[in-house]
Enzyme design. Structure first.
Site, PDB file in Angstrom:
ATOM      1  N   ASP A  81       0.845  -1.190   0.000  1.00  0.00           N
ATOM      2  CA  ASP A  81       0.000   0.000   0.000  1.00  0.00           C
ATOM      3  C   ASP A  81       0.879   1.238   0.000  1.00  0.00           C
ATOM      4  O   ASP A  81       2.090   1.147   0.189  1.00  0.00           O
ATOM      5  CB  ASP A  81      -1.005  -0.003   1.155  1.00  0.00           C
ATOM      6  CG  ASP A  81      -0.372   0.068   2.539  1.00  0.00           C
ATOM      7  OD1 ASP A  81       0.850  -0.178   2.656  1.00  0.00           O
ATOM      8  OD2 ASP A  81      -1.100   0.356   3.503  1.00  0.00           O
ATOM      9  N   TYR A  83       2.877   4.818   0.706  1.00  0.00           N
ATOM     10  CA  TYR A  83       3.473   5.469   1.867  1.00  0.00           C
ATOM     11  C   TYR A  83       2.409   6.348   2.538  1.00  0.00           C
ATOM     12  O   TYR A  83       1.564   6.947   1.862  1.00  0.00           O
ATOM     13  CB  TYR A  83       4.645   6.342   1.447  1.00  0.00           C
ATOM     14  CG  TYR A  83       5.804   5.589   0.828  1.00  0.00           C
ATOM     15  CD1 TYR A  83       6.516   4.635   1.546  1.00  0.00           C
ATOM     16  CD2 TYR A  83       6.207   5.850  -0.483  1.00  0.00           C
ATOM     17  CE1 TYR A  83       7.605   3.966   0.990  1.00  0.00           C
ATOM     18  CE2 TYR A  83       7.303   5.190  -1.047  1.00  0.00           C
ATOM     19  CZ  TYR A  83       7.979   4.247  -0.314  1.00  0.00           C
ATOM     20  OH  TYR A  83       9.049   3.587  -0.869  1.00  0.00           O
ATOM     21  N   PHE A  94       6.700   2.203  -4.228  1.00  0.00           N
ATOM     22  CA  PHE A  94       8.058   2.476  -3.758  1.00  0.00           C
ATOM     23  C   PHE A  94       8.574   3.868  -4.103  1.00  0.00           C
ATOM     24  O   PHE A  94       9.602   4.292  -3.580  1.00  0.00           O
ATOM     25  CB  PHE A  94       9.050   1.411  -4.260  1.00  0.00           C
ATOM     26  CG  PHE A  94       8.764   0.032  -3.748  1.00  0.00           C
ATOM     27  CD1 PHE A  94       9.105  -0.327  -2.447  1.00  0.00           C
ATOM     28  CD2 PHE A  94       8.132  -0.917  -4.548  1.00  0.00           C
ATOM     29  CE1 PHE A  94       8.825  -1.596  -1.959  1.00  0.00           C
ATOM     30  CE2 PHE A  94       7.846  -2.182  -4.069  1.00  0.00           C
ATOM     31  CZ  PHE A  94       8.193  -2.536  -2.771  1.00  0.00           C
ATOM     32  N   HIS A 203      11.279  -8.885   1.259  1.00  0.00           N
ATOM     33  CA  HIS A 203      10.931  -7.482   1.032  1.00  0.00           C
ATOM     34  C   HIS A 203      12.141  -6.602   1.356  1.00  0.00           C
ATOM     35  O   HIS A 203      12.934  -6.926   2.245  1.00  0.00           O
ATOM     36  CB  HIS A 203       9.759  -7.105   1.937  1.00  0.00           C
ATOM     37  CG  HIS A 203       9.108  -5.815   1.578  1.00  0.00           C
ATOM     38  ND1 HIS A 203       9.584  -4.588   2.015  1.00  0.00           N
ATOM     39  CD2 HIS A 203       8.019  -5.548   0.824  1.00  0.00           C
ATOM     40  CE1 HIS A 203       8.811  -3.629   1.537  1.00  0.00           C
ATOM     41  NE2 HIS A 203       7.843  -4.180   0.818  1.00  0.00           N
TER      42      HIS A 203
END
Length: 250
Positions: A81, A83, A94, A203
């Site tokens: 999801d 920031y 990202f 991740h």
């Protein structure tokens, strides 16, 4: 391949009126915009904006579908999801807007890029040049409340973005799917690894990057797959400086 396809206005409910997405994505997803779940989703997000701050702004929620046309997608980098801090999210996983501090996960992505392909770290975290080369920077959840990670999980976005992944999976032209972390890897059942390249690892979050993200060399692997497919390689190097959106000429 050219990525300069036209965009088209898609009239969707509430806060998404007059949002633009590329015409190729409109053709693939127009039915989703008309379904009851999406109407309920958009209504919920619009009402929530009336009582608290929601990121990204309405006109940036569907940025990934505007700047990376469906028929030009070569790579998908799937996030979870957006920031949830001011000035960060703008609709690309990202990526953060110019002038915003690079978040920890992206900082680790830059570290791996440097080790993998000799990447020179820029002074920003704006990944638009990747998107314009055919890298779909897609979150599975497209909105979030300020300071509340995961706050818009299970309100309908996963249904919408899962359908986008299914559409890409069904496409004849192969795609390289990059899945980092357990959430992204939960989408594996939607993908056919016999037809597409699928790269998985931990991740890039500081909590997990040392568990297999560092050293995984995803960026050179992406280009190896693209080369084997006869596609143009991704230039992962970003412009050194972008002080405003107008500075992005890529």
């Amino acid at each position: 391949m050219s990525v300069a396809n036209p965009t088209v206005k898609v009239i969707v409910w509430c806060s998404y009126t007059n949002v633009t997405i590329d015409v190729s994505w409109k053709q693939e997803l127009s039915e989703e915009f008309r379904k009851p779940y999406f109407k309920a989703l958009a209504s919920y997000v619009a009402k929530t904006r009336g009582v608290t701050t929601v990121y990204p702004p309405p006109d940036q929620v569907l940025t990934a579908f505007k700047v990376t046309p469906f028929d030009e997608v070569k790579v998908v980098i799937l996030g979870q999801d957006p920031y949830h801090g001011p000035g960060q999210a703008h609709g690309l996983s990202f990526s953060v807007l110019p002038g915003t501090k690079v978040p920890p996960s992206l900082d680790n992505i830059y570290r791996e890029l440097a080790a993998d392909v000799g990447f020179v770290r820029p002074k920003h975290g704006y990944l638009m040049s990747w998107a314009k080369q055919g890298v779909l920077l897609l979150n599975s959840i497209l909105t979030v409340e300020q300071g509340q990670a995961g706050s818009h999980a299970n309100i309908g976005w996963e249904t919408f973005t899962d359908q986008a992944l299914r559409k890409l999976n069904a496409r004849e032209q192969p795609v390289v799917f990059v899945l980092w972390g357990a959430h992204a890897k939960s989408k594996l059942p939607l993908l056919d690894p016999q037809r597409h390249a699928v790269l998985t690892s931990a991740h890039p979050s500081p909590l997990s990057a040392h568990l297999g993200f560092f050293g995984s060399k995803p960026f050179s692997q992406v280009n190896d797959y693209l080369q084997s497919m006869g596609e143009t390689l991704i230039d992962w190097q970003l412009p050194r400086e972008i002080n405003s959106l107008e500075d992005d000429s890529s």
